[in-house]
Each structure stands twice: as C-alpha cells, then as structure tokens.
Design an enzyme around this catalytic site. Structure first.
Site, short mmCIF file in Angstrom:
data_model
loop_
_atom_site.label_atom_id
_atom_site.label_comp_id
_atom_site.label_asym_id
_atom_site.label_seq_id
_atom_site.Cartn_x
_atom_site.Cartn_y
_atom_site.Cartn_z
N ASN A 18 0.86 -1.18 0.00
CA ASN A 18 0.00 0.00 0.00
C ASN A 18 0.90 1.23 0.00
O ASN A 18 1.51 1.57 1.02
CB ASN A 18 -0.91 -0.01 1.23
N LYS A 66 0.14 4.28 -0.17
CA LYS A 66 -0.45 5.44 0.50
C LYS A 66 -0.20 6.70 -0.32
O LYS A 66 -0.23 6.66 -1.55
CB LYS A 66 0.05 5.54 1.95
N HIS A 125 -9.69 0.99 4.90
CA HIS A 125 -8.42 1.14 5.60
C HIS A 125 -8.63 2.04 6.82
O HIS A 125 -9.43 2.97 6.79
CB HIS A 125 -7.37 1.73 4.67
N GLU A 133 -7.02 4.42 7.99
CA GLU A 133 -6.83 5.85 7.75
C GLU A 133 -8.05 6.46 7.08
O GLU A 133 -8.37 7.64 7.32
CB GLU A 133 -5.56 6.04 6.90
N GLU A 163 -5.57 -5.06 10.44
CA GLU A 163 -4.57 -4.02 10.68
C GLU A 163 -4.83 -3.36 12.03
O GLU A 163 -5.64 -2.45 12.12
CB GLU A 163 -4.58 -3.00 9.55
N GLY A 212 2.37 2.39 11.17
CA GLY A 212 3.25 3.54 11.10
C GLY A 212 3.88 3.93 12.42
O GLY A 212 4.52 4.97 12.53
N SER A 237 2.69 -2.91 10.38
CA SER A 237 4.15 -2.75 10.42
C SER A 237 4.89 -4.06 10.13
O SER A 237 5.76 -4.48 10.89
CB SER A 237 4.60 -2.17 11.77
#
Length: 266
Positions: free
Chosen positions: A23, A25, A110, A112, A182, A188, A226
């Site tokens: 991904n 991003k 996702h 985010e 996730e 991150g 991660s």
C-alpha cells in the site's frame, strides 16, 4: 502466474499461497514509481510459486501501472473507491473507472479512511459490493485502536466491522474477498502485534468467515501492522496469517522483496 492483465475477481484463498500487497499510501512520482517497479520486476522472487504480489497505488498512477504491469507477475490496484457508480459526486472515483485500467485489487475500509474521512462500516460494505460488481478483488480492512485493545474490545470491534460486510454479500461473493487485519496502534508506529496476537485475531476472523460458508473460511486473511523483513517470516508462519498488507516497507524494493520471499513455501 501473470496477474493484472484484466479486471476480473478471482478467488485468492489461503490454499493459493501467501498474498503480499504493498500500500503506497500518499507516496509516489512517475520517475520514482518507474524505478521501484523496475527493481521489483527484475527480481526472480515474484515469479516463484507460492507467493502472489501486488501494489495498490494512488489513482493518478493507475495508468502507469497498466502500461508497466499488464501481463507481468506483479499485480496492482487502488487504495480506495467510491460507493457510487456515477453521478454528481465531485472528486470521487468509481469501481468501473478503476477496472478500466486493468486493476485487480481495491483496498476498502483502511483505518486511515475510517479515521480521517469518517468511513462507516455500512459505507465500507457498500464499497465492497461495488468492487465485486466491477470484477475486482476488495481487500477489506478491519482493526482496533489502542484504546479498544486496552479495553479488551478487539474481537468485538473486528467482528462488527467484518460482519457488516459479510451481511451484504452472498457466500459466492464472500469467497472472492480478501480480509486484512490491521491493528491501528501498529500502523506507522514501528509497533507490531506479536505473532501470537496476530494469530489469535486471524483465527477469530476465520471463524466469522466460516459462519458464512465452508468455502468462505478459506478466504485469505492478511496481517497489516508494520510488517518488515525482520518479522515477516515469523508472522507468515502462523496458521491463519495468509500474507501481508505492507505500508512503508512497500516503498523500498529490497524490503518488499524480502517480505515476499518470507512468504515462499519452506
């Protein structure tokens, strides 16, 4: 195995080997992408049986991926999609539009998107249907925040998120999705769930899939918190971890290839 030649939803169950999806991003440039894709395609790792690899890129780079990856061993897809097919929705990108580029995958839900754009479980379910209708494979993301984990709500959260999607799908549709766990607290941050923690949640997700149908229980469940070259092999050794949704490490060819190699049969 050549993928990415046409938008066609195909079952990617756990029996097909590990699935590793990068991904990107909000990263990329035409020149940088060309160099990264060139390095990935030059490696024999992606041609080895037992692992399927793909990258999900920002919308502007779908055309570049179509030109560079069609007929290649590296698949590609998008990071989001509209819940609408067409209409007065400025700034939206529909599933049929993405499919025209030959994309195979679309990430939906996702963390985010859920956090920064207020996406709901119902909205993620609607997007999943759109992706399937367009002949692509949705990668449905679920996961809990640190506060939810510390409150012992992990299983309740991922159950709510996944069941919202499964509720709008037939068993025949459900078998065509991919699920990605996730943990939000591990994205991150440099933190990661232990292999045992990941396995516990993946096994729970597998039980939810099994309730939808025996065939659905074999849907690939990826870990997306991660993943790095130094922890990929241990994570992938877990019984219910079928690959990874890779963030930062997907931007470095050597790291992404090392993770793919960790997914090869031993």
């Amino acid at each position: 195995m050549t993928i990415g030649t046409a938008a066609s939803a195909r079952t990617l169950g756990r029996k097909a080997g590990k699935l590793v999806v990068g991904n990107w991003k909000l990263h990329g440039s035409l020149a940088g992408n060309e160099a990264l894709l060139g390095d990935l395609l030059a490696s024999p790792v992606l041609s080895a049986p037992g692992v399927t690899a793909a990258v999900c890129v920002p919308f502007p780079y779908l055309a570049q991926c179509q030109a560079r990856l069609s007929g290649q061993v590296l698949g590609f897809g998008a990071q989001d999609v509209s819940a609408q097919v067409s209409g007065a929705y400025t700034g939206e990108v529909s599933a049929p539009m993405i499919a025209e580029f030959g994309a195979r995958f679309v990430i939906v839900g996702h963390s985010e998107r859920r956090t920064y754009h207020g996406e709901t479980d119902a909205g993620v379910a609607a997007k999943t249907v759109r992706v399937l209708d367009a002949g692509m494979t949705p990668i449905v993301c679920v996961g809990e925040t640190l506060a939810e984990r510390e409150a012992g709500e992990t299983k309740a959260v991922v159950t709510r998120q996944l069941e919202a999607v499964l509720a709008v799908l037939t068993a025949e549709q459900a078998v065509q999705i991919v699920v990605a766990y996730e943990p939000v607290w591990a994205i991150g941050t440099g933190k990661t769930a232990t292999s045992a923690e990941a396995q516990e949640v993946h096994a729970h997700l597998r039980s939810l899939l099994r309730a939808k149908g025996e065939a659905v229980m074999d849907v690939a469940v990826l870990y997306g918190g991660s993943v790095k070259p130094d922890n990929a092999a241990e994570l992938f050794s877990m019984a219910d971890v079928d690959g990874g949704l890779i963030g930062g490490a997907a931007l470095k060819a050597a790291d992404f290839l090392a993770i793919c190699e960790a997914g090869l049969p031993r």
